[in-house]
Design a protein around this motif. Structure first.
Motif, short mmCIF file in Angstrom:
data_model
loop_
_atom_site.label_atom_id
_atom_site.label_comp_id
_atom_site.label_asym_id
_atom_site.label_seq_id
_atom_site.Cartn_x
_atom_site.Cartn_y
_atom_site.Cartn_z
N HIS A 99 0.80 -1.26 0.04
CA HIS A 99 -0.16 0.22 0.01
C HIS A 99 0.73 1.35 0.04
CE1 HIS A 99 -3.71 -2.41 0.76
NE2 HIS A 99 -2.74 -3.34 1.54
N VAL A 148 -0.09 7.81 4.17
CA VAL A 148 -1.24 7.55 5.38
C VAL A 148 -1.31 8.36 6.17
CG1 VAL A 148 -1.51 6.02 7.37
CG2 VAL A 148 -0.19 5.09 5.50
N ASN A 194 -3.14 11.14 3.93
CA ASN A 194 -4.64 10.67 3.59
C ASN A 194 -5.53 11.19 4.88
OD1 ASN A 194 -4.19 9.86 0.98
ND2 ASN A 194 -3.62 7.60 1.48
N TYR A 200 -7.94 3.39 10.44
CA TYR A 200 -7.27 3.44 9.08
C TYR A 200 -6.38 2.11 8.67
CZ TYR A 200 -5.14 5.59 4.92
OH TYR A 200 -4.84 5.68 3.78
N ARG A 219 -9.27 -0.71 7.86
CA ARG A 219 -9.81 -0.52 6.85
C ARG A 219 -9.01 -0.74 5.60
NH1 ARG A 219 -11.40 4.82 8.94
NH2 ARG A 219 -10.03 5.65 7.38
N ASN A 220 -7.65 -0.48 5.60
CA ASN A 220 -6.97 -0.59 4.59
C ASN A 220 -6.11 -2.07 4.42
OD1 ASN A 220 -7.44 1.96 2.72
ND2 ASN A 220 -7.30 2.68 4.85
N ARG A 221 -6.26 -2.57 5.75
CA ARG A 221 -5.21 -3.99 5.98
C ARG A 221 -3.91 -3.61 5.86
NH1 ARG A 221 -8.44 -8.19 5.51
NH2 ARG A 221 -6.59 -9.49 4.84
N LEU A 222 -3.58 -2.62 6.42
CA LEU A 222 -2.26 -2.08 6.60
C LEU A 222 -1.50 -2.79 7.87
CD1 LEU A 222 -2.06 1.92 6.28
CD2 LEU A 222 -1.73 -0.04 4.52
#
Length: 894
Positions: free
Chosen positions: A51, A57, A60, A79, A82-85
């Motif tokens: 990502h 990050v 955003n 966050y 949601r973004n699978r970080l």
């Protein structure tokens, strides 16, 4: 400058640098900006997670949040989900550098990263990274509820029958036990300054002095865990069906029920295992739990069993080892279940009789520490979290400003006095004491994560006055050496040599007191003991090492006149005051004052304990217009018979409002009177009552009982040490003088508060006053030991002088030191008493009394009792001491 001095200077500089590092950062930093600063350039420029990089990050997130809303823990956590970080990729330790979790020790010199690869679950790994960043982004010196406010929340017992259960034989109810357990979980070292008290019939209120706690809601949720630990048997028989999903149930051929369970850190596609539904042993077999590192550098929870628990655990593991499946060769396993969740299931090859075990659930340090604290204090009831809200500082801005100015004034007065009186030596003393204060703060903030309150800051300023005592003792000894005709170098050597034993004896007796407070005390009593112990060690180090080092540096630089404005001339001895002849009237007068004070305590016993000790009422009011806290104080001062009133503003967490409710805490039956008085004085505020409930004491009976027990045992410890180190007559005198000082201080505080109508002092005891009384014990014994050490020395130096004359000589020799020490501490205490506000006035007033009584008692109480014990005969003294024997040529006149 010689090589030895150079190395000592380098060592001192290194200690100061490390101390400054431990108290950084000085202010809280926004988590988003701090996290971005901790990402290595290599991690930030590469795409570790598939990502965006971490700078993107943050960008955003800033675009998604309102303009004035900071990037906090919750925003980053959401966050990432949601973004699978995987945040660990941005903060992993560089190759070859050992990572640490939550370390503040060397953040300036190296960025070791956050080692989290031992945590398999991505969300748990992200939580570990974010919590570590959150902790390190916060100011090292944390401010208490009075200075900054904090987070408050209520917890209610789920089953009303549990709160109504009958009291134990000791008189403690289930609610009392809940308060005790939660206090220990939150404040194991007694320096966190948390508040836990009963609210209503089946709830408790907890206040944590750190608003940033709201960023990590998991902390509050973890506090409600019952910590029910169970050891269960795992079925490894090959004939058992394969469990397909967690929670599935199965009963074997012998009718034993099993349930399918998954580990808390199970990886994807991991199958559950069959765990016996009934436990074979529970947490009662544990004596202590603690966080420890495993061989891979991760964290686990160590368990030490009781003597009976070790046997139970040995029998259980022996049973499992004997039940290994011979068909499949599968080894038996022991399931460790905490609050219904499987934490680990290690294999058992043989009986374990070591008396200890571990829970290795791939924990972070924070999780392991929290779990060990919870296991050491398991709840027997279930709690649910109710309201959660922020509370404002309990001290008004104006009162805070005036009190801080009073602290500054006290410090400036002491510095000015020391430099004026001792010249170069005064500058050395100021630098030494300044280093001492820095070391105390660094140890408390860096190692104990202590929370600093205004009384704590005032105590540090008063510590400046007490810490110069050793320097004054040394300087006065140096003056004696100079008057005897020695040069500066020899006088410095002789002064330190003669002051050494006195400093060690005086501080060791106080250290005994601190150690017993730590051992037997709870809550703030233990916290005071820890702070006192740290202060003693650093004071001795600074006086005997740093001060001497700086004095030697000045000598090597050619400065000869070290401790006075003018050259010290050899002159005839001054006239000595015969304090002994005033001992009887002074003794009678002082104990008469003690008797009057104690009588005042007895007659006012229903009034002298404040809300912190007795509990009271809490009224919550809404308002149309917020009233300034200082205006509230002024409005309530005009009212009569309102008693003690504490007030804070609060707002619901997440409401975005500064304050939505006014909380008034009063004595029983006076809450509505206080609200009426406030409404009449401020009609435009539109105050309306919204709720009224009873609140319990924030200082529990357990804390009070432990404080009394600690002081009694400390006095016995002092008696034993002084009897061994000196002689029994000294010990009796020291203990009686200390008891005299404590009783006189308490009595005068109540008496003067009552007579003055609360003008000079309130005469009412609140939680911070507990520390002030304990401080008197340390100050009193310190002053007495200095006098006794000089008496012992004069006995050796004057082998044919009678005991009365020896005592008179000794008191006169230390008189200048006693006066100078009293002056320095009084400068600090008086400035706090006159210019401080709120509880600071009472805190300082108690210490003013303690300074005066401590100096008085060492001369007119301790010394006469020592003389009386030996019936004025020095032979009687020396029979109990290791002293040279002399031919007697004079009588022992009384």
């Amino acid at each position: 400058m010689n090589k030895s001095t150079t190395w000592k200077l380098i060592f001192t500089a290194l200690i100061i640098v490390i101390s400054f590092t431990l108290i950084q950062p000085f202010e809280d930093q926004e988590l988003g900006g701090y996290a971005l600063s901790q990402v290595s350039s290599e991690a930030n420029s590469s795409n570790h997670t598939g990502h965006e990089n971490f700078a993107e990050v943050i960008d955003n997130l800033r675009n998604q949040l309102p303009e004035d809303q900071p990037i906090d823990y919750g925003a980053l956590r959401s966050y990432g989900k949601r973004n699978r970080l995987d945040y660990a990729a941005f903060f992993s330790p560089p190759e070859g550098v050992l990572g640490t979790v939550g370390s503040r020790i060397f953040p300036v010199w190296v960025k070791p990263g956050i080692r989290s690869n031992h945590v398999k679950d991505r969300d748990k790994r992200n939580d570990l990274v974010l919590r570590t960043l959150l902790k390190n982004s916060q100011a090292a010196i944390k401010r208490g509820l009075d200075l900054r406010g904090g987070i408050a929340f209520t917890m209610e017992i789920t089953d009303a029958n549990e709160s109504d259960s009958s009291a134990s034989p000791s008189g403690a109810t289930p609610m009392d036990k809940v308060i005790e357990i939660m206090s220990e979980r939150l404040n194991a070292f007694g320096v966190a300054e948390t508040l836990v008290r009963k609210k209503g019939d089946n709830a408790i209120e907890i206040q944590i002095p750190d608003r940033t706690t709201k960023q990590d809601p998991g902390i509050i949720e973890e506090l409600q865990k019952p910590a029910k630990l169970e050891f269960r048997v795992v079925n490894v028989n090959s004939d058992a069906p394969i469990p397909l999903q967690e929670g599935e149930e199965w009963t074997d051929d012998e009718g034993i029920p099993y349930v399918a369970m998954l580990r808390s850190d199970a990886v994807a596609n991991e199958r559950p295992i069959w765990v016996k539904r009934l436990w074979s042993a529970d947490g009662d077999i544990i004596e202590e739990a603690y966080a420890k590192q495993d061989q891979m550098g991760g964290w686990e929870v160590g368990l030490d069993f009781t003597s009976d628990g070790g046997k139970i655990f040995g029998d259980l593991t022996g049973e499992i080892a004997n039940a290994n499946d011979p068909t499949s060769g599968a080894l038996g396993r022991l399931a460790i279940v905490l609050d219904g969740q499987l934490e680990s299931a290690p294999t058992v090859k043989q009986r374990i009789d070591g008396g200890s075990a571990v829970i290795n659930g791939n924990f972070s340090f924070r999780e392991a520490k929290m779990l060990s604290d919870i296991l050491n204090n398991p709840l027997k009831v279930s709690l649910t979290i109710g309201e959660k809200y922020e509370v404002s500082p309990t001290l008004a801005a104006g009162a805070l400003s005036s009190s801080l100015n009073a602290c500054l004034l006290g410090a400036v007065l002491i510095i000015a006095f020391m430099i004026t009186w001792y010249k170069a030596g005064g500058i050395v003393a100021v630098l030494s004491v300044g280093t001492n204060i820095l070391l105390v703060i660094a140890v408390l903030a860096g190692l104990f994560q202590a929370t600093f309150t205004l009384p704590g800051m005032a105590a540090l300023v008063l510590t400046i006055g007490m810490a110069v005592d050793a320097n004054i003792l040394i300087f006065e000894r140096i003056r004696e050496e100079l008057r005897s005709g020695k040069n500066s170098e020899n006088a410095l050597e002789g002064g330190y040599a003669k002051a050494f034993s006195t400093i060690i004896d005086a501080n060791l007796t106080t250290l005994i007191t601190a150690s017993i407070l730590i051992w037997l005390g709870t809550g703030p009593v233990k916290g005071f003991g820890i702070t006192l112990a740290i202060g003693i060690v650093t004071s001795v180090f600074c006086a005997l090492f740093i001060s001497r080092l700086l004095m030697n540096v000045l000598l090597q630089l050619g400065v000869q006149n070290l401790i006075s404005l003018q050259k010290v001339e050899k002159r005839a001895p001054r006239a000595e005051i015969d304090f002994h002849k005033y001992r009887v009237p002074a003794f009678i007068m002082s104990w008469a004052i003690v008797a009057v004070g104690i009588f005042s305590v007895y007659t006012n016993q229903d009034k002298i304990l404040g809300i912190d000790f007795r509990g009271g009422e809490e009224l919550i009011a809404s308002f149309d217009q917020q009233i300034d806290p200082e205006v509230i104080d002024q409005s309530l001062e005009k009212g009569e018979q309102l008693g003690e009133v504490q007030h804070v503003y609060r707002s619901e967490i997440g409401s975005g409002e500064e304050s939505t409710r006014l909380v008034l805490q009063t004595e029983i039956g006076k809450a509505r009177n206080v609200l009426d008085a406030l409404a009449q004085a401020n009609p435009s505020a539109g105050l309306m009552e919204e709720g009224l409930s009873n609140i319990g004491a924030s200082v529990s009976n357990q804390i009070k009982d432990d404080a009394i027990l600690s002081v009694v045992v400390a006095l016995l410890g002092i008696l034993l040490y002084v009897a061994i180190r000196f002689e029994m007559g000294y010990a009796i005198g020291a203990v009686i003088a200390t008891i005299h000082d404590v009783l006189m201080t308490i009595g005068l505080f109540v008496l003067i508060g009552t007579v003055s109508g609360g003008v000079l002092c309130s005469g009412q005891f609140t939680a911070p006053m507990l520390a002030s009384i304990l401080m008197i014990v340390g100050y009193s014994i310190n002053d007495t030991i200095v006098v006794f050490d000089r008496i012992r020395e004069e006995l050796e130096m004057n082998p044919v002088t009678n005991l009365k004359k020896v005592i008179m000589i000794a008191i006169n020799r230390v008189l200048s030191r006693s006066i100078l020490t009293s002056v320095t501490t009084l400068l600090a205490a008086l400035s706090l008493w006159i210019f401080g506000a709120g509880v600071i006035n009472d805190f300082a007033f108690v210490f003013v009394i303690g300074i005066l009584t401590g100096t008085f008692s060492s001369i007119f109480i301790a010394s006469p009792i020592f003389f009386l014990w030996h019936k004025g005969d020095r032979k009687h003294v020396e029979e109990g001491e290791i002293l040279p024997k002399y031919d007697w040529q004079t009588s022992s006149d009384k």
